[in-house]
Structure formats: structure tokens, C-alpha cells
Design an enzyme around this catalytic site. Structure first.
Site, PDB file in Angstrom:
ATOM      1  N   LYS A 114      -8.814 -10.328 -10.844  1.00  8.00           N
ATOM      2  CA  LYS A 114      -9.675 -11.031 -11.872  1.00  8.00           C
ATOM      3  C   LYS A 114     -10.233 -10.170 -12.959  1.00  8.00           C
ATOM      4  O   LYS A 114     -10.388 -10.666 -14.208  1.00  8.00           O
ATOM      5  CB  LYS A 114     -10.691 -12.021 -11.115  1.00  8.00           C
ATOM      6  CG  LYS A 114     -11.783 -11.404 -10.336  1.00  8.00           C
ATOM      7  CD  LYS A 114     -12.896 -12.491 -10.166  1.00  8.00           C
ATOM      8  CE  LYS A 114     -12.952 -12.310  -8.647  1.00  8.00           C
ATOM      9  NZ  LYS A 114     -13.339 -11.324  -7.901  1.00  8.00           N
TER      10      LYS A 114
ATOM     11  N   LYS B  45      -2.036  -5.174  -7.489  1.00  3.65           N
ATOM     12  CA  LYS B  45      -2.566  -6.307  -7.005  1.00  3.65           C
ATOM     13  C   LYS B  45      -3.187  -7.003  -8.039  1.00  3.65           C
ATOM     14  O   LYS B  45      -3.658  -6.649  -9.118  1.00  3.65           O
ATOM     15  CB  LYS B  45      -3.751  -5.764  -6.061  1.00  3.65           C
ATOM     16  CG  LYS B  45      -4.481  -7.272  -5.119  1.00  3.65           C
ATOM     17  CD  LYS B  45      -5.821  -6.630  -4.595  1.00  3.65           C
ATOM     18  CE  LYS B  45      -7.000  -6.782  -5.533  1.00  3.65           C
ATOM     19  NZ  LYS B  45      -8.338  -7.153  -5.345  1.00  3.65           N
TER      20      LYS B  45
ATOM     21  N   LYS C 109     -11.150   2.054  -7.765  1.00  6.77           N
ATOM     22  CA  LYS C 109     -12.166   1.453  -8.972  1.00  6.77           C
ATOM     23  C   LYS C 109     -13.020   2.550  -9.436  1.00  6.77           C
ATOM     24  O   LYS C 109     -12.938   2.392 -10.721  1.00  6.77           O
ATOM     25  CB  LYS C 109     -12.998   0.474  -8.333  1.00  6.77           C
ATOM     26  CG  LYS C 109     -12.444  -0.795  -7.952  1.00  6.77           C
ATOM     27  CD  LYS C 109     -13.536  -1.991  -7.688  1.00  6.77           C
ATOM     28  CE  LYS C 109     -12.688  -3.390  -7.804  1.00  6.77           C
ATOM     29  NZ  LYS C 109     -13.622  -4.632  -7.428  1.00  6.77           N
TER      30      LYS C 109
HETATM   31  N1  AQP Z   1      -4.082 -10.474  -5.724  1.00  3.28           N
HETATM   32  C1  AQP Z   1      -4.857 -10.730  -4.524  1.00  3.28           C
HETATM   33  N2  AQP Z   1      -4.112 -11.525  -3.454  1.00  3.28           N
HETATM   34  C2  AQP Z   1      -4.580 -11.883  -2.408  1.00  3.28           C
HETATM   35  N3  AQP Z   1      -5.832 -11.954  -1.844  1.00  3.28           N
HETATM   36  C3  AQP Z   1      -6.970 -11.483  -2.919  1.00  3.28           C
HETATM   37  N4  AQP Z   1      -8.100 -11.393  -3.224  1.00  3.28           N
HETATM   38  C4  AQP Z   1      -8.512 -10.843  -4.419  1.00  3.28           C
HETATM   39  N5  AQP Z   1      -7.186 -10.537  -4.943  1.00  3.28           N
HETATM   40  C5  AQP Z   1      -6.218 -11.001  -4.206  1.00  3.28           C
HETATM   41  C6  AQP Z   1      -9.141 -11.812  -2.131  1.00  3.28           C
HETATM   42  O1  AQP Z   1     -10.023 -12.654  -2.601  1.00  3.28           O
HETATM   43  C7  AQP Z   1     -11.272 -12.430  -2.190  1.00  3.28           C
HETATM   44  C8  AQP Z   1     -12.530 -12.211  -2.999  1.00  3.28           C
HETATM   45  O2  AQP Z   1     -12.046 -10.964  -3.528  1.00  3.28           O
HETATM   46  P1  AQP Z   1     -13.261 -10.238  -4.293  1.00  3.28           P
HETATM   47  O3  AQP Z   1     -13.525 -11.034  -5.627  1.00  3.28           O
HETATM   48  O4  AQP Z   1     -14.564 -10.234  -3.532  1.00  3.28           O
HETATM   49  O5  AQP Z   1     -12.937  -8.679  -4.547  1.00  3.28           O
HETATM   50  P2  AQP Z   1     -11.381  -8.214  -4.860  1.00  3.28           P
HETATM   51  O6  AQP Z   1     -10.761  -8.220  -3.786  1.00  3.28           O
HETATM   52  O7  AQP Z   1     -11.707  -6.927  -5.572  1.00  3.28           O
HETATM   53  O8  AQP Z   1     -10.921  -9.333  -5.849  1.00  3.28           O
HETATM   54  P3  AQP Z   1     -10.409  -8.776  -7.337  1.00  3.28           P
HETATM   55  O9  AQP Z   1      -9.855 -10.480  -8.015  1.00  3.28           O
HETATM   56  O10 AQP Z   1      -9.739  -7.764  -7.471  1.00  3.28           O
HETATM   57  O11 AQP Z   1     -11.909  -8.823  -8.287  1.00  3.28           O
HETATM   58  P4  AQP Z   1     -12.171  -7.711  -8.927  1.00  3.28           P
HETATM   59  O12 AQP Z   1     -11.326  -7.647 -10.038  1.00  3.28           O
HETATM   60  O13 AQP Z   1     -13.530  -8.019  -9.400  1.00  3.28           O
HETATM   61  O14 AQP Z   1     -12.274  -6.464  -8.249  1.00  3.28           O
HETATM   62  C9  AQP Z   1     -10.962 -11.373  -0.936  1.00  3.28           C
HETATM   63  O15 AQP Z   1     -10.630 -12.114   0.324  1.00  3.28           O
HETATM   64  C10 AQP Z   1      -9.546 -10.630  -1.390  1.00  3.28           C
HETATM   65  O16 AQP Z   1      -8.713 -10.168  -0.728  1.00  3.28           O
END
Ligand code: AQP
Length: 339
Positions: A204, A201, A118
């Protein structure tokens, strides 16, 4: 993990309201939260304090926090069984996070892959210290509830290791205080990859149009994204760890995470079929997951007061446990109790 002395083991997890939730969030986290809620004492929070580790628009953050909580329920969490709350409503999270931040070695924090990924997307001047300290806050979330298990996608495993290490360090310095949590990853879907780039990965907050299927995408839009997913020039449909076959592997993984079928059965079903058939099958099962979830979500968003009452109850239940743990940790660390 079995119940000890009649008490169910405790589970805690959360999702950042940093955008619209994706099928990655659903398959990696939400789906298993729902599956385990009857077997464990579950606490699920909308982690808004984590969301502000990257810049958020205030009105959007408020809205996404409500939407995320509604999505938890729409996905199948029963507020009578699971405790659902907003992280910032329980101040103990911020307070313990500060105490843990003061104990977290910089070297450990700098090794975190999420921080490296990030921060690489930002200029040095715009990276907030919170992004580096994110794992200490996550440790506080988990340790406040003495969680035994943390159901997450596998991108969070390193943060779980960090949490265990920090808890051990605290226990060693100040006496046995925190429970060491274990990670719980789903068998399939622990890392859903981007449809446009299956070597990254699905996230969102990634802006590219065909990157993610969002849980609130219209069914035709979701279908279209899956039909456009990047594949390769081979023909064979099988699970594979090869980088150049990551697109097909990702589609098969999504299919498996939804259908719960074995890899062998899935490969046998798709033998002699083309990528078009695979994409249609994935689009069908994604659509049949999204349809009831969206119906429940829109219903919930019109039920005035319901969501607020769920979050109020969640705050009370979570707050009582978190406050007690915080007080113990403060005593152990040597804070003078107020008279
Ligand atoms: N692509 C993914 N596959 C499986 N699990 C996922 N998680 C996120 N993306 C995937 C799981 O969702 C939960 C919440 O994640 P988060 O919002 O706390 O943070 P993150 O992992 O950083 O998710 P994002 O979607 O990538 O958010 P942003 O874009 O804001 O950084 C966790 O259990 C995560 O493992």
C-alpha cells in the site's frame, strides 16, 4: 482447529493504517478474516502503533485509522461477532511490547526480511529503532490475546516464527504464560505481487501509479490498472513459478483467490485464450468484489457515531483480555504490583 471445552480457538490479526488498503491486503488478510469469523473467537485491530515505524503525517494517520476500521466492516466483518479495535486504544500492547523488546535478541531482529527491505529504502540516519523492533510489537499483539491462529499474508510468516520463539523464551524463563500461535495463510493470494513489477510484493505504501489496485479505486481505474499489468512475451496461460512468467501467474492468482476455483479448472477455462481475455476476466472479478465493498464503505462513513461505537466496544472487550495477560506477564517478570 476444533473448539476445546466448548471454547472457540482465538484468532488475532491486524493491518497497518499506513496508506490505502490494496487487493493484496484484502486477499492475503481481510478475506480470510471474514471467512473464519463464525468459527473462531476473532480479534482484529487497526495497528496504528505499527504504522508509525515509518513516518506518518498525523492527520493522515488519524484518517487512515478510521478508514481502515470502516473497511474491515465493509469487507464483511460483523462487529457483533468479531472484536474490532484500534491497537493504541489498548495500552497493554505498548507495555508488553517493551518487555518483549528487552528479551528479543538483536540477531533475531536483524534477520527479519521486512526490516532489511524497508530499511534498505531509507538512509541509516532516518531508520527509526521501531522498524527494527516491529516484530516484538507484533508478538505482543498476538500473545496478549493468547491467539491460537493468526491469519496473514505469507510476508508475515517470519514474524510469526519470531513470535513463537519469543513466547517460548519467555515461558522457559518465567513459567508457562503465553500460548504459541500458528500461522494461517490463504490457499491462494498469500502473496499478491505488484501489477507493475510482479517480482515485488504489492504494497500500500509503494508510490508507482500502476503498482496496486486499492480497495477504494474507482472501478474504471481498477480495470485500467489490471489491463496494464506487466505480463510476458509467451502466449500460454498457466500457473508458473518461473520469474519471467510472474506477471501471468500473479493475474491467475488474483483470479483464483477471488473465484476459489482449482488451478486445473482455471487453466482449462483459459486454454486457447489470450492475455487480453485473462486480464478482462481478472478485471471483472476484481470489480465485482470492489463494488459491494465500496458501497458499504461509503454508507458506513456517513453513519455518524456508528464506527466510534464499534471501536469503543472493541476497546473494552480487547482491553479486558489484554490487561489480564499483561498483569500476569508483569508478575512473572518480577514487577512489583501497585498497592
Ligand atoms: N501483497 C500482499 N499479498 C498478500 N497479503 C498481503 N498483505 C500485505 N500485502 C500483501 C497482508 O496484509 C496484512 C496487513 O499488512 P500490513 O499493513 O500490516 O503490513 P504489510 O505486510 O507491510 O502490508 P503492506 O501493504 O506492504 O503495507 P506497507 O506498504 O505499509 O508496508 C498482512 O496480513 C499482510 O501479510
Amino acid at each position: 482447529m476444533a473448539a476445546v471445552n466448548g471454547k472457540k480457538p482465538r484468532v488475532l490479526s491486524g493491518i497497518q493504517p499506513s496508506g490505502n488498503l490494496t487487493i493484496g491486503n484484502y486477499l492475503g488478510a481481510l478475506k480470510q478474516w471474514v471467512e473464519v469469523q463464525h468459527d473462531y473467537d476473532c480479534f482484529y485491530c487497526v495497528v496504528d502503533l505499527h504504522a508509525i515505524t515509518t513516518a506518518q503525517d498525523p492527520a493522515d494517520l488519524r484518517q487512515k485509522t478510521r478508514e481502515s476500521a470502516a473497511m474491515y466492516i465493509a469487507a464483511g466483518l460483523d462487529p457483533e461477532i468479531s472484536t474490532i479495535f484500534v491497537q493504541s486504544h489498548v495500552p497493554a500492547h505498548s507495555e508488553l511490547a517493551w518487555m518483549l523488546t528487552c528479551m528479543a535478541p538483536l540477531g533475531w531482529l536483524h534477520r527479519m526480511t521486512q526490516f532489511k527491505d524497508k530499511s534498505a529504502k531509507q538512509t541509516q540516519e532516518s531508520i527509526g529503532a521501531g522498524l527494527l523492533n516491529y516484530p516484538s510489537l507484533m508478538a505482543a499483539d498476538i500473545l496478549l490475546y493468547h491467539a491460537d491462529l493468526v491469519p496473514v499474508g505469507d510476508d508475515q510468516n517470519q514474524h510469526l516464527e519470531f513470535t513463537r520463539d519469543l513466547a517460548q523464551r519467555f515461558n522457559h524463563l518465567y513459567g508457562e504464560t503465553f500460548t504459541l500461535p500458528s500461522v494461517m495463510n490463504p490457499q491462494a493470494g498469500a502473496r499478491v505481487m505488484g501489477l507493475d513489477n510482479p517480482t515485488a510484493k504489492m504494497s500500500k505504501s509503494e508510490a508507482a501509479e500502476n503498482h496496486a489496485v486499492f480497495l477504494l479505486d474507482s472501478l474504471p481505474a481498477a480495470r485500467k490498472k489490471i489491463m496494464r499489468a506487466v505480463t510476458d512475451s509467451h502466449r500460454e496461460i498457466r500457473f508458473s513459478k518461473e520469474r519471467e512468467r510472474a506477471g501471468v501467474n500473479n493475474l491467475l492468482t488474483i483470479y483464483q483467490a477471488i473465484t476459489n476455483e482449482s488451478s486445473d479448472a482455471i487453466e482449462a477455462d483459459f486454454a486457447d485464450m489470450g492475455y487480453g481475455n485473462l486480464k478482462r476476466a481478472v478485471a471483472d472479478c476484481v470489480a465485482s468484489t470492489l463494488e459491494p465493498l465500496q458501497a458499504r464503505y461509503y454508507e458506513l462513513m456517513t453513519e455518524a457515531g456508528y464506527l466510534d461505537s464499534v471501536l469503543k466496544l472493541g476497546r473494552e472487550k480487547a482491553g479486558a483480555i489484554a490487561e489480564a495477560t499483561l498483569k500476569l506477564a508483569q508478575e512473572r517478570m518480577g514487577f512489583l504490583a501497585p498497592s
